[in-house]
Design a protein around this motif. Structure first.
Motif, short mmCIF file in Angstrom:
data_model
loop_
_atom_site.label_atom_id
_atom_site.label_comp_id
_atom_site.label_asym_id
_atom_site.label_seq_id
_atom_site.Cartn_x
_atom_site.Cartn_y
_atom_site.Cartn_z
N GLU A 69 21.78 25.82 22.87
CA GLU A 69 21.46 25.18 24.14
C GLU A 69 21.98 23.75 24.11
O GLU A 69 21.84 23.05 23.10
CB GLU A 69 19.95 25.18 24.38
CG GLU A 69 19.55 24.59 25.70
CD GLU A 69 18.06 24.73 25.98
OE1 GLU A 69 17.52 23.86 26.70
OE2 GLU A 69 17.43 25.68 25.46
N THR A 75 25.62 33.79 30.09
CA THR A 75 24.58 33.35 29.17
C THR A 75 24.61 34.18 27.89
O THR A 75 24.31 33.68 26.82
CB THR A 75 23.20 33.47 29.83
OG1 THR A 75 23.19 32.65 31.00
CG2 THR A 75 22.09 33.05 28.91
N TYR A 85 16.95 36.03 27.47
CA TYR A 85 18.22 35.77 28.14
C TYR A 85 18.03 35.24 29.56
O TYR A 85 18.97 34.72 30.16
CB TYR A 85 19.09 37.02 28.14
CG TYR A 85 18.60 38.11 29.07
CD1 TYR A 85 19.07 38.19 30.37
CD2 TYR A 85 17.67 39.04 28.64
CE1 TYR A 85 18.62 39.19 31.23
CE2 TYR A 85 17.21 40.04 29.49
CZ TYR A 85 17.68 40.10 30.77
OH TYR A 85 17.23 41.07 31.62
N ARG A 94 22.66 23.96 29.65
CA ARG A 94 23.14 25.34 29.57
C ARG A 94 22.71 25.94 28.25
O ARG A 94 22.49 25.23 27.28
CB ARG A 94 24.66 25.36 29.69
CG ARG A 94 25.09 24.75 31.02
CD ARG A 94 26.41 25.12 31.55
NE ARG A 94 26.82 26.47 31.33
CZ ARG A 94 28.07 26.80 31.02
NH1 ARG A 94 28.99 25.88 30.88
NH2 ARG A 94 28.41 28.06 30.87
N TYR A 95 22.61 27.25 28.22
CA TYR A 95 22.23 27.94 26.98
C TYR A 95 22.96 29.27 26.87
O TYR A 95 23.39 29.83 27.88
CB TYR A 95 20.71 28.14 26.92
CG TYR A 95 20.18 29.13 27.93
CD1 TYR A 95 19.95 30.46 27.58
CD2 TYR A 95 19.94 28.77 29.25
CE1 TYR A 95 19.48 31.37 28.50
CE2 TYR A 95 19.47 29.67 30.18
CZ TYR A 95 19.23 30.97 29.80
OH TYR A 95 18.78 31.87 30.71
N TRP A 96 23.11 29.72 25.63
CA TRP A 96 23.80 30.96 25.34
C TRP A 96 23.10 31.72 24.22
O TRP A 96 22.59 31.12 23.28
CB TRP A 96 25.24 30.69 24.90
CG TRP A 96 26.06 30.00 25.93
CD1 TRP A 96 26.88 30.58 26.87
CD2 TRP A 96 26.18 28.59 26.13
NE1 TRP A 96 27.48 29.60 27.63
CE2 TRP A 96 27.07 28.39 27.21
CE3 TRP A 96 25.61 27.47 25.53
CZ2 TRP A 96 27.40 27.12 27.68
CZ3 TRP A 96 25.94 26.22 25.99
CH2 TRP A 96 26.82 26.05 27.06
#
Length: 164
Positions: free
Chosen positions: A125, A109, A73, A133-135
């Motif tokens: 991403e 995130t 993360y 950005r990524y999650w």
């Protein structure tokens, strides 16, 4: 794939901006070779090769990560991506045609509690121009906003299709 890129740019331009903010992408921005989506799913309490399935989709290729590292993360996914066959690309090139505009509005995130209750998680991403950005997203739908349910479903569907 040109259709994918056009729809992605159009959707972000139309839906990804707030009147009070600078736009995420400018309509005339051209697709760059470095633009991509990374997506997949993962599970910590799992055995076997399919516990971590992370893929990278760019304009001309679909690649699979061979490291199968559990996503962190604290930073975007660091994979070792090897291209898959063109048949796999044909199966998936039109599947991620909608820009995930609702997810771009989410600043966190981590969405929900991915893999907390042994339910696994989804990794997504987004890299377009200077925006990266990524999650990490919970697989349990009641723990995430309704607006991203379809994204989670689509990622799971794509992974299932690739693994067939």
């Amino acid at each position: 794939m040109v259709r994918f890129t056009f729809l992605l740019l159009l959707s972000v331009t139309l839906f990804g901006c707030n009147k009070d903010e600078e736009p995420l992408l400018i309509g005339e921005q051209q697709y760059q070779d470095s633009d991509y989506l990374i997506f997949g799913r993962y599970a910590g309490f799992c055995a076997g090769e399919e516990c971590i399935e992370i893929f990278k989709l760019s304009e001309n290729s679909l690649s699979e990560d061979i490291n199968d590292n559990y996503p962190d993360y604290k930073m975007p996914y660091q994979g070792n991506f090897l291209p898959l066959t063109s048949l796999k690309l044909l199966d998936t090139e039109n599947m991620l045609t909608q820009t995930p505009a609702p997810i771009l509005a989410i600043q966190d995130t981590i969405i929900g509690c991915p893999d907390c209750a042994d339910g696994g998680g989804v990794y997504f991403e987004y890299k377009m121009g200077d925006v990266r950005r990524y999650w990490l997203i919970d697989q349990v739908k009641q723990n995430i906003p309704n607006e991203i349910h379809s994204l989670v479903d689509e990622i799971n569907s794509i992974v299932d299709t690739i693994n067939e």
